[in-house]
Design an enzyme around this catalytic site. Structure first.
Site, mmCIF file in Angstrom:
data_model
loop_
_atom_site.group_PDB
_atom_site.id
_atom_site.type_symbol
_atom_site.label_atom_id
_atom_site.label_comp_id
_atom_site.label_asym_id
_atom_site.label_seq_id
_atom_site.Cartn_x
_atom_site.Cartn_y
_atom_site.Cartn_z
ATOM 1 N N LYS A 104 72.768 20.602 19.333
ATOM 2 C CA LYS A 104 73.394 19.619 18.436
ATOM 3 C C LYS A 104 73.987 18.389 19.130
ATOM 4 O O LYS A 104 74.234 17.370 18.480
ATOM 5 C CB LYS A 104 74.521 20.301 17.637
ATOM 6 C CG LYS A 104 74.020 21.267 16.592
ATOM 7 C CD LYS A 104 73.509 20.541 15.364
ATOM 8 C CE LYS A 104 72.619 21.389 14.501
ATOM 9 N NZ LYS A 104 71.187 21.139 14.633
ATOM 10 N N HIS B 160 58.086 21.147 16.092
ATOM 11 C CA HIS B 160 58.241 22.609 16.031
ATOM 12 C C HIS B 160 58.653 23.021 14.619
ATOM 13 O O HIS B 160 59.671 22.569 14.117
ATOM 14 C CB HIS B 160 59.299 23.077 17.030
ATOM 15 C CG HIS B 160 58.777 23.172 18.439
ATOM 16 N ND1 HIS B 160 59.364 23.936 19.402
ATOM 17 C CD2 HIS B 160 57.693 22.598 19.008
ATOM 18 C CE1 HIS B 160 58.671 23.832 20.534
ATOM 19 N NE2 HIS B 160 57.658 23.017 20.316
ATOM 20 N N TYR C 234 65.286 31.912 21.871
ATOM 21 C CA TYR C 234 66.707 32.138 22.153
ATOM 22 C C TYR C 234 66.890 33.649 22.276
ATOM 23 O O TYR C 234 66.680 34.370 21.298
ATOM 24 C CB TYR C 234 67.584 31.639 21.003
ATOM 25 C CG TYR C 234 67.653 30.129 20.867
ATOM 26 C CD1 TYR C 234 66.687 29.425 20.155
ATOM 27 C CD2 TYR C 234 68.703 29.411 21.430
ATOM 28 C CE1 TYR C 234 66.764 28.044 20.016
ATOM 29 C CE2 TYR C 234 68.794 28.029 21.296
ATOM 30 C CZ TYR C 234 67.818 27.352 20.596
ATOM 31 O OH TYR C 234 67.902 25.991 20.454
ATOM 32 N N PRO D 21 75.632 24.027 24.005
ATOM 33 C CA PRO D 21 74.261 23.581 23.725
ATOM 34 C C PRO D 21 73.424 24.542 22.877
ATOM 35 O O PRO D 21 72.296 24.198 22.505
ATOM 36 C CB PRO D 21 73.645 23.418 25.123
ATOM 37 C CG PRO D 21 74.509 24.203 26.035
ATOM 38 C CD PRO D 21 75.866 24.255 25.441
ATOM 39 N N TYR E 221 70.078 24.300 11.814
ATOM 40 C CA TYR E 221 69.356 23.968 13.049
ATOM 41 C C TYR E 221 68.576 22.667 12.893
ATOM 42 O O TYR E 221 68.567 21.828 13.795
ATOM 43 C CB TYR E 221 68.420 25.120 13.453
ATOM 44 C CG TYR E 221 67.910 24.984 14.869
ATOM 45 C CD1 TYR E 221 68.566 25.588 15.935
ATOM 46 C CD2 TYR E 221 66.773 24.223 15.149
ATOM 47 C CE1 TYR E 221 68.119 25.436 17.245
ATOM 48 C CE2 TYR E 221 66.309 24.060 16.449
ATOM 49 C CZ TYR E 221 66.989 24.675 17.490
ATOM 50 O OH TYR E 221 66.536 24.509 18.778
HETATM 51 P P1 RFL Z 1 76.401 10.756 27.702
HETATM 52 O O1 RFL Z 1 74.944 11.105 27.705
HETATM 53 O O2 RFL Z 1 77.295 11.605 28.535
HETATM 54 O O3 RFL Z 1 76.514 9.229 28.141
HETATM 55 C C1 RFL Z 1 77.751 8.631 28.439
HETATM 56 C C2 RFL Z 1 77.519 7.500 29.419
HETATM 57 O O4 RFL Z 1 78.761 6.879 29.718
HETATM 58 C C3 RFL Z 1 78.841 6.644 31.106
HETATM 59 N N1 RFL Z 1 80.253 6.573 31.507
HETATM 60 C C4 RFL Z 1 80.908 5.425 31.746
HETATM 61 N N2 RFL Z 1 80.525 4.152 31.711
HETATM 62 C C5 RFL Z 1 81.437 3.202 32.017
HETATM 63 N N3 RFL Z 1 82.725 3.499 32.380
HETATM 64 C C6 RFL Z 1 83.151 4.769 32.434
HETATM 65 N N4 RFL Z 1 84.412 5.048 32.789
HETATM 66 C C7 RFL Z 1 82.226 5.791 32.112
HETATM 67 N N5 RFL Z 1 82.315 7.145 32.061
HETATM 68 C C8 RFL Z 1 81.121 7.590 31.692
HETATM 69 C C9 RFL Z 1 78.092 7.797 31.728
HETATM 70 O O5 RFL Z 1 77.641 7.514 33.042
HETATM 71 C C10 RFL Z 1 76.960 7.993 30.737
HETATM 72 O O6 RFL Z 1 75.809 7.250 31.089
HETATM 73 O O7 RFL Z 1 77.015 10.764 26.249
HETATM 74 P P2 RFL Z 1 76.351 10.373 24.821
HETATM 75 O O8 RFL Z 1 75.613 9.087 24.917
HETATM 76 O O9 RFL Z 1 77.424 10.570 23.833
HETATM 77 O O10 RFL Z 1 75.212 11.493 24.603
HETATM 78 C C11 RFL Z 1 75.539 12.846 24.398
HETATM 79 C C12 RFL Z 1 74.456 13.762 24.967
HETATM 80 O O11 RFL Z 1 74.187 13.375 26.307
HETATM 81 C C13 RFL Z 1 74.852 15.239 24.911
HETATM 82 O O12 RFL Z 1 75.535 15.542 23.725
HETATM 83 C C14 RFL Z 1 73.618 16.188 24.988
HETATM 84 O O13 RFL Z 1 72.958 16.060 26.208
HETATM 85 C C15 RFL Z 1 74.052 17.639 24.782
HETATM 86 N N6 RFL Z 1 72.938 18.580 24.942
HETATM 87 C C16 RFL Z 1 72.026 18.792 23.927
HETATM 88 N N7 RFL Z 1 72.099 18.085 22.768
HETATM 89 C C17 RFL Z 1 71.156 18.237 21.792
HETATM 90 O O14 RFL Z 1 71.248 17.588 20.750
HETATM 91 N N8 RFL Z 1 70.085 19.096 21.935
HETATM 92 C C18 RFL Z 1 69.929 19.839 23.064
HETATM 93 O O15 RFL Z 1 68.923 20.528 23.171
HETATM 94 C C19 RFL Z 1 70.938 19.727 24.106
HETATM 95 N N9 RFL Z 1 70.828 20.431 25.244
HETATM 96 C C20 RFL Z 1 72.803 19.293 26.146
HETATM 97 C C21 RFL Z 1 71.738 20.223 26.266
HETATM 98 C C22 RFL Z 1 73.683 19.105 27.219
HETATM 99 C C23 RFL Z 1 73.529 19.819 28.384
HETATM 100 N N10 RFL Z 1 74.451 19.553 29.442
HETATM 101 C C24 RFL Z 1 74.053 19.320 30.767
HETATM 102 C C25 RFL Z 1 75.812 19.266 29.117
HETATM 103 C C26 RFL Z 1 71.561 20.954 27.426
HETATM 104 C C27 RFL Z 1 72.480 20.776 28.484
HETATM 105 C C28 RFL Z 1 72.280 21.629 29.701
HETATM 106 C C1 PHB Z 2 66.704 22.071 26.170
HETATM 107 O O1 PHB Z 2 65.466 22.018 26.067
HETATM 108 O O2 PHB Z 2 67.296 21.589 27.146
HETATM 109 C C2 PHB Z 2 67.482 22.748 25.109
HETATM 110 C C3 PHB Z 2 66.840 23.180 23.959
HETATM 111 C C4 PHB Z 2 67.574 23.831 22.974
HETATM 112 C C5 PHB Z 2 68.924 24.039 23.144
HETATM 113 C C6 PHB Z 2 69.559 23.588 24.287
HETATM 114 C C7 PHB Z 2 68.841 22.940 25.273
HETATM 115 O O3 PHB Z 2 69.611 24.702 22.182
#
Ligand code: RFL
Ligand code: PHB
Length: 385
Positions: free
Chosen positions: A292, A72, A196, A288, A380
Site C-alpha cells: 500500500k 495480475h 504471500y 509492506p 488489496y
Molecule cells: P520516498 O520514496 O521515501 O521519497 C522521499 C524523497 O525525499 C527525499 N528526502 C529529502 N529531500 C530533501 N531534503 C530532505 N531533508 C529530504 N529527506 C528525504 C528522499 O531522498 C527521497 O528521494 O517517499 P514517497 O515519495 O512518499 O514514496 C513512498 C514510497 O517510496 C513507499 O511508500 C513504498 O516504497 C513502500 N513500499 C511499497 N509500497 C507499495 O505501494 N507497494 C509495494 O509493493 C511496496 N513494497 C515498500 C515495499 C517499501 C519497502 N521499503 C524498503 C521500505 C517494499 C519495501 C521493502
Molecule cells: C515487492 O515486489 O517489492 C512487493 C510486492 C508486494 C508487497 C510488498 C513488496 O506486498
C-alpha cells in the site's frame, strides 16, 4: 527565486505531484537531498493499484507501464504449505499491475518539465505561518526559494514533518518486532502471481518485477544484519517457508540487491500546518505486506494536486482545506488493511501457540468464505478515494 509550490523530495510522491502541477500550468520546484541516480537505485515497491495506474495515465507517463507492466488478476496465500488463490477479478472485478517503483520514478523523471534541484543539502522550511520560503545549500552556497505553499514529499526521515511544532501534530505508531530481508535476482518468478506465505519460521513473499526478474522477501528479527545472510542462506530459508512444489520450482541465482527494511505503522495528523502539506511516507508508513505504501503516496498527491488546481484555477480554498481530512480517511483504511495482512501472515514472538491457531483459523475462514475473500480483494486492489 520564486515559485508557486515548493516540493520537498523527488520520490514518487514529489515527482508525481510536480508532474500534475506542470500539466496544469502551476509553477513548482522540487528539492531533493540525493542524486537522481541514488533515487533510482532504491529498490522498493512493486505493485500498483488501478488508481495508481490511472494517475500515471493522467500524468501522461503510462506508455511503458502498459507495455512492460504485468497485470495480475489474483494472488496466492500459503499457510504452512497449503495454498489459497484470491481471485481479484472474479471477486471484485479489478486487478493490480506489477511495475517497479524504480520504473515509476524513472518515467516521472524523464517527463519532468519543471526544475528539480538534486543534491540539495540542509533543506530548511521557514515561515510556514506567514510567507513561506525554503533554503538549502548546494556546492557550498546557500539558496532561497520563496513560494505560496510547500508540499512535504520527503519520506519518513524528511525535514518537512520535523519542521512542524510537536504540539501541532499527533502521531500514531506501531513498530513490529521484525523486518523484511529482500533479495532481487535476475531469474524468472517462481509463479505467475505473487505468493504471500505464512510459516512457523516466519513470513515469506515471492514477488517479481518482470518475466526475468524476481523479488523475494523473508521475515527476520529486527536486529538481524544483512551481512549475516549469504545468498545461499537466503535461498535455503526461503525454500523452507514455501510449499514443497513452490520450493522445487524456485530458480535462484546471485542477488543483485539485498537489504533489510524494518516494518512500521505510522500516521501523523493533520496533514497540513499553515502553508505546508504532507504527502506520502512523510505523513504515514504502512508495513509492506498489503503493498500500500506507494499507492497511498500516489492517492495523496492526486488529491493534493486537485486541491492546488482548484485553488489556482477557480480561486477556491475548499480543496486545500479538505485535503487533510479526505486523505486521512483513505490512509487509515490502508493502515488497517496493512496491519491485518501483517498480523495474519507473520510470526509474532509474543503470540505463542494460541496466536498461531488463531492465524490458522483466519486462513481457514478465508479459504471457506467468499465474503472474506472479497474483503481482502477489495482492499488489496485499492479502495476508492
Ligand atoms: P520516498 O520514496 O521515501 O521519497 C522521499 C524523497 O525525499 C527525499 N528526502 C529529502 N529531500 C530533501 N531534503 C530532505 N531533508 C529530504 N529527506 C528525504 C528522499 O531522498 C527521497 O528521494 O517517499 P514517497 O515519495 O512518499 O514514496 C513512498 C514510497 O517510496 C513507499 O511508500 C513504498 O516504497 C513502500 N513500499 C511499497 N509500497 C507499495 O505501494 N507497494 C509495494 O509493493 C511496496 N513494497 C515498500 C515495499 C517499501 C519497502 N521499503 C524498503 C521500505 C517494499 C519495501 C521493502
Ligand atoms: C515487492 O515486489 O517489492 C512487493 C510486492 C508486494 C508487497 C510488498 C513488496 O506486498
Amino acid at each position: 527565486m520564486r515559485t508557486q509550490v515548493a516540493i520537498i523530495g523527488a520520490g514518487p510522491a514529489g515527482l508525481m505531484l510536480g508532474r500534475l502541477l506542470d500539466l496544469n500550468g502551476i509553477d513548482n520546484v522540487i528539492l531533493e537531498r540525493k542524486s537522481a541516480d541514488y533515487v533510482l537505485g532504491r529498490i522498493r515497491a512493486g505493485v500498483l493499484e488501478q488508481g495508481s495506474v490511472d494517475l500515471m495515465e493522467r500524468a501522461q507517463v503510462a506508455q511503458r507501464l502498459h507495455s512492460e507492466g504485468l497485470v495480475h488478476h489474483g494472488t496466492d496465500l500459503s499457510f504452512d504449505g497449503d495454498h489459497l488463490r484470491i481471485d481479484f477479478t472474479g471477486l471484485v472485478g479489478r486487478s493490480v499491475t506489477v511495475y517497479g517503483q524504480t520504473e515509476v520514478t524513472r518515467d516521472l523523471m524523464d517527463a519532468r518539465q519543471g526544475e528539480t534541484i538534486y543534491e540539495a543539502d540542509n533543506v530548511e522550511l521557514h515561515d510556514l505561518d506567514g510567507k513561506p520560503w525554503v533554503s538549502w545549500v548546494k556546492d557550498g552556497v546557500t539558496h532561497r526559494l520563496d513560494c505560496d505553499y510547500i508540499a512535504g514529499c520527503d519520506g519518513y526521515h524528511g525535514v518537512s514533518r520535523a519542521s512542524v511544532p510537536a504540539e501541532a501534530l499527533t502521531t500514531f505508531e506501531r513498530i513490529y518486532p521484525f523486518g523484511w530481508l529482500g533479495v532481487l535476482v535476475d531469474q524468472p518468478p517462481v509463479a505467475h502471481e505473487l505468493i504471500y506465505a505464512h510459516h512457523a519460521r516466519g513470513f515469506a513473499l515471492c514477488s517479481q518485477r518482470s518475466m526475468t526478474r524476481s523479488r523475494y522477501y523473508v521475515q527476520v528479527p529486527l536486529e538481524e544484519k544483512v551481512e549475516n545472510w549469504s545468498d545461499e542462506r537466503f535461498w535455503d530459508e526461503l525454500r523452507r517457508r514455501l510449499s514443497a512444489e513452490t520450493a522445487e520450482a524456485l530458480q535462484t541465482g546471485p542477488s543483485i540487491e539485498k537489504s533489510i527494511a524494518p516494518l512500521r505503522s505510522f500516521v501523523a495528523e493533520p496533514l497540513r500546518f499553515g502553508a505546508l502539506f504532507l504527502a506520502g511516507d512523510a505523513a504515514h508508513i504502512v508495513p509492506p505486506t498489503g503493498a500500500k505504501g506507494l499507492n497511498l503516496a500516489m492517492s495523496d498527491v492526486g488529491m493534493l494536486a486537485d486541491a492546488f488546481i482548484e485553488l489556482y484555477g477557480e480561486r477556491s480554498k475548499v480543496g486545500i482545506d479538505l485535503y487533510s481530512a479526505k486523505a486521512l480517511s483513505r490512509i487509515w483504511k490502508a493502515e488497517r488493511f496493512s496491519w491485518w495482512m501483517t498480523s495474519l501472515l507473520h510470526t509474532f514472538p509474543e503470540n505463542g501457540p494460541f496466536g498461531r491457531r488463531i492465524q490458522r483459523a483466519e486462513f481457514d475462514y478465508l479459504a471457506g468464505s467468499r465474503a472474506a475473500q472479497q474483503v481482502l480483494a477489495e482492499n488489496y486492489v485499492g479502495l476508492p478515494n
